[in-house]
Design an enzyme around this catalytic site. Sequence first.
Site, PDB file in Angstrom:
ATOM      1  N   HIS A   1      24.375  42.739  47.421  1.00 34.40           N
ATOM      2  CA  HIS A   1      25.052  44.018  47.063  1.00 34.40           C
ATOM      3  C   HIS A   1      25.399  44.020  45.632  1.00 34.40           C
ATOM      4  O   HIS A   1      25.727  43.137  44.987  1.00 34.40           O
ATOM      5  CB  HIS A   1      26.612  44.172  47.754  1.00 34.40           C
ATOM      6  CG  HIS A   1      27.424  45.047  47.118  1.00 34.40           C
ATOM      7  ND1 HIS A   1      27.040  46.657  46.907  1.00 34.40           N
ATOM      8  CD2 HIS A   1      28.643  45.083  46.689  1.00 34.40           C
ATOM      9  CE1 HIS A   1      27.912  47.091  46.452  1.00 34.40           C
ATOM     10  NE2 HIS A   1      29.063  46.613  46.264  1.00 34.40           N
TER      11      HIS A   1
ATOM     12  N   CYS B   1      31.076  48.604  51.063  1.00 41.40           N
ATOM     13  CA  CYS B   1      29.813  48.179  50.252  1.00 41.40           C
ATOM     14  C   CYS B   1      29.304  47.140  51.488  1.00 41.40           C
ATOM     15  O   CYS B   1      28.010  46.801  50.984  1.00 41.40           O
ATOM     16  CB  CYS B   1      30.188  47.352  49.151  1.00 41.40           C
ATOM     17  SG  CYS B   1      31.057  48.421  47.989  1.00 41.40           S
TER      18      CYS B   1
ATOM     19  N   ASN C   1      26.974  50.494  40.970  1.00 39.62           N
ATOM     20  CA  ASN C   1      27.572  50.108  42.231  1.00 39.62           C
ATOM     21  C   ASN C   1      27.472  51.380  43.303  1.00 39.62           C
ATOM     22  O   ASN C   1      28.267  52.484  42.904  1.00 39.62           O
ATOM     23  CB  ASN C   1      28.815  49.583  42.316  1.00 39.62           C
ATOM     24  CG  ASN C   1      29.583  48.989  43.554  1.00 39.62           C
ATOM     25  OD1 ASN C   1      28.871  49.357  44.424  1.00 39.62           O
ATOM     26  ND2 ASN C   1      30.472  48.216  43.597  1.00 39.62           N
TER      27      ASN C   1
HETATM   28  O1  UT7 Z   1      31.689  46.744  45.609  1.00 39.96           O
HETATM   29  C1  UT7 Z   1      32.874  45.857  45.536  1.00 39.96           C
HETATM   30  C2  UT7 Z   1      33.804  46.340  44.659  1.00 39.96           C
HETATM   31  N1  UT7 Z   1      33.884  46.083  43.325  1.00 39.96           N
HETATM   32  C3  UT7 Z   1      33.605  44.855  42.528  1.00 39.96           C
HETATM   33  O2  UT7 Z   1      32.908  44.095  43.304  1.00 39.96           O
HETATM   34  C4  UT7 Z   1      34.103  44.849  41.272  1.00 39.96           C
HETATM   35  C5  UT7 Z   1      34.651  43.535  40.969  1.00 39.96           C
HETATM   36  N2  UT7 Z   1      35.282  43.195  39.919  1.00 39.96           N
HETATM   37  C6  UT7 Z   1      34.710  43.530  38.671  1.00 39.96           C
HETATM   38  O3  UT7 Z   1      33.503  43.509  38.688  1.00 39.96           O
HETATM   39  C7  UT7 Z   1      35.537  43.216  37.182  1.00 39.96           C
HETATM   40  O4  UT7 Z   1      36.841  42.709  37.739  1.00 39.96           O
HETATM   41  C8  UT7 Z   1      35.629  44.329  36.487  1.00 39.96           C
HETATM   42  C9  UT7 Z   1      34.355  44.939  35.912  1.00 39.96           C
HETATM   43  C10 UT7 Z   1      36.147  45.658  37.452  1.00 39.96           C
HETATM   44  C11 UT7 Z   1      36.472  44.131  35.284  1.00 39.96           C
HETATM   45  O5  UT7 Z   1      36.223  43.225  34.413  1.00 39.96           O
HETATM   46  P1  UT7 Z   1      37.286  42.056  34.120  1.00 39.96           P
HETATM   47  O6  UT7 Z   1      36.247  41.124  33.271  1.00 39.96           O
HETATM   48  O7  UT7 Z   1      37.728  41.424  35.544  1.00 39.96           O
HETATM   49  O8  UT7 Z   1      38.233  42.872  33.310  1.00 39.96           O
HETATM   50  P2  UT7 Z   1      39.771  42.943  33.371  1.00 39.96           P
HETATM   51  O9  UT7 Z   1      39.932  43.777  34.678  1.00 39.96           O
HETATM   52  O10 UT7 Z   1      40.395  41.463  33.067  1.00 39.96           O
HETATM   53  O11 UT7 Z   1      40.181  44.068  32.259  1.00 39.96           O
HETATM   54  C12 UT7 Z   1      39.977  43.358  30.779  1.00 39.96           C
HETATM   55  C13 UT7 Z   1      40.296  44.343  29.758  1.00 39.96           C
HETATM   56  C14 UT7 Z   1      41.698  45.040  30.191  1.00 39.96           C
HETATM   57  O12 UT7 Z   1      42.398  45.247  28.901  1.00 39.96           O
HETATM   58  P3  UT7 Z   1      43.573  44.365  28.320  1.00 39.96           P
HETATM   59  O13 UT7 Z   1      44.469  44.538  29.537  1.00 39.96           O
HETATM   60  O14 UT7 Z   1      43.013  43.174  28.152  1.00 39.96           O
HETATM   61  O15 UT7 Z   1      43.997  44.976  27.179  1.00 39.96           O
HETATM   62  C15 UT7 Z   1      41.119  46.449  30.500  1.00 39.96           C
HETATM   63  O16 UT7 Z   1      42.200  47.273  30.684  1.00 39.96           O
HETATM   64  O17 UT7 Z   1      39.214  45.473  29.886  1.00 39.96           O
HETATM   65  C16 UT7 Z   1      40.121  46.588  29.891  1.00 39.96           C
HETATM   66  N3  UT7 Z   1      38.942  47.665  30.520  1.00 39.96           N
HETATM   67  C17 UT7 Z   1      38.261  48.298  29.801  1.00 39.96           C
HETATM   68  N4  UT7 Z   1      37.860  48.215  28.571  1.00 39.96           N
HETATM   69  C18 UT7 Z   1      36.842  48.975  28.050  1.00 39.96           C
HETATM   70  C19 UT7 Z   1      39.087  47.871  31.846  1.00 39.96           C
HETATM   71  N5  UT7 Z   1      37.983  48.684  31.915  1.00 39.96           N
HETATM   72  C20 UT7 Z   1      37.403  48.992  30.842  1.00 39.96           C
HETATM   73  C21 UT7 Z   1      36.367  49.871  30.321  1.00 39.96           C
HETATM   74  N6  UT7 Z   1      35.937  49.910  29.040  1.00 39.96           N
HETATM   75  N7  UT7 Z   1      35.686  50.631  31.190  1.00 39.96           N
END
Ligand code: UT7
Length: 322
Positions: A249, A116, A279
Site C-alpha cells: 500500500h 487502505c 495515498n
Molecule cells: O494509509 C494508512 C494511513 N496513513 C499512513 O500510513 C500515514 C502514517 N503516518 C505518516 O505517514 C507520518 O506520521 C506523517 C507523514 C503523517 C507525519 O510525519 P511525522 O514524521 O510523523 O511528523 P509528525 O506528525 O511528528 O509532525 C512533525 C511536525 C509537527 O510540528 P511540531 O509539533 O513538531 O511543531 C507537525 O505539526 O510536522 C508538522 N507537520 C507539518 N509541517 C509542515 C505536520 N504536517 C505538516 C505539513 N507541513 N504538511
Amino acid sequence: MIHTRISGTGSYLPGEPVSNAALIAAHGLDSSDEWIVERTGIRNRHLAAPGVTSSDLALEASRRALQAAGRQPGDVDLIIVATSTPDYVFPSAAALLQSKLGITNGAPAFDVQAVCSGFVYAVTIAEKFIRSGSHKCALVVGAEVFSRILDWKDRGTCVLFGDGAGAVVMEASAEPGILASAFHADGSHHGILSVPGQVCGGVATGDPFLRMDGQAVFKFAVKVLADVASEVLTAADMTAAQVDWLIPHQANVRILQATAKRLHIPAERCIVTVADHGNTSAASIPLALDEGVRSGRIRRGQHLLLEGVGGGFTWGATLLRF
Ligand code: UT7
C-alpha cells in the site's frame, strides 16, 4: 484443483498531477514541498473534478484491465469494488460500475469497506469465490476519491491523499496464481484513523473529515505489514528471497522502506509509486501493480507480494505468481 490467477491489470488517475507547491498555494497551507517530500515521498497527487465519482474512476481502470485480460464486460461474473468513498450511501459503487460497464448478466456486485486494506480484502474474497467453483471471472477494483473527505485546513492529513483507481481481472486457472492470502482486523484501534461522521436527517453529523494520529498509524503499519507478509510466506512455504516484487500500500515511502527492510527485501524489488499519486487508499496497490506491469518490470511467472494496512484497523497480504 481450481486456481486463481490475475489475467489483466488496469489503472486510472483523474486529471493532471497536482504538485505539492500547487496544493499548498491553492489552500494556503503552512507547509512546504521539502517537508512533504522528506516525510512522505509524495510529490504529486491527482484530484477528481467535481461530480467525478469512485465508480467513474473504477470504470476507466476496469476497461483497461479487461482489455489487458482480453475479456469483454459480459465475461465478468463477479464484481467487487474496494472503496471507502463510494458514490452514494447506496447502491454500491460496484453496482454502479456494473451498470456503467453494461453488464446485464446478473453478476453479483458489492463493495468492500476496509479502507487502505480494501484491495487485499477484495482479492482474498474473490479468490475464495473462484476457488470454490461458483465464479470464473471476477473484476476486482480499488477506487477512491479521498479528496472529498479531506479537511483542507489540516496540513497533517490533506497533503497525504489523492484520488484514483486500479483494477484486476481474476480468473479460474489450471495453473497456480494466488498462493496464499491473509487478512485481519483489530477494531480497538478505530480511533487513530477514521472519518467519525455520518449522514443523518439530511445533514452530515459528527466529523465528516479524515482524522489521523500519524505517528501511531506509522508504528502500527510497519509492524503488522511485516507480520502479515511473513504469515503468507510461511503459508506458501516460501521465503522473502523468492519474492520478485513487493507491492505495498502506497502511503508513505518511509513505511515502505521500513517494511521492506524488516523483510530483508531490497528497495530495488519494491514497487514505489507514492510520489506520483499520494495515498489513494484502496486504489494504491492495484495502481502500483499496474504501473509495474505496464512499465515492463513485472513479468509473467514472477512472485508478487501485495500488502496493505488501513483504518479499522485492517491489514492483509496476498502472495501470488503473476
Ligand atoms: O494509509 C494508512 C494511513 N496513513 C499512513 O500510513 C500515514 C502514517 N503516518 C505518516 O505517514 C507520518 O506520521 C506523517 C507523514 C503523517 C507525519 O510525519 P511525522 O514524521 O510523523 O511528523 P509528525 O506528525 O511528528 O509532525 C512533525 C511536525 C509537527 O510540528 P511540531 O509539533 O513538531 O511543531 C507537525 O505539526 O510536522 C508538522 N507537520 C507539518 N509541517 C509542515 C505536520 N504536517 C505538516 C505539513 N507541513 N504538511
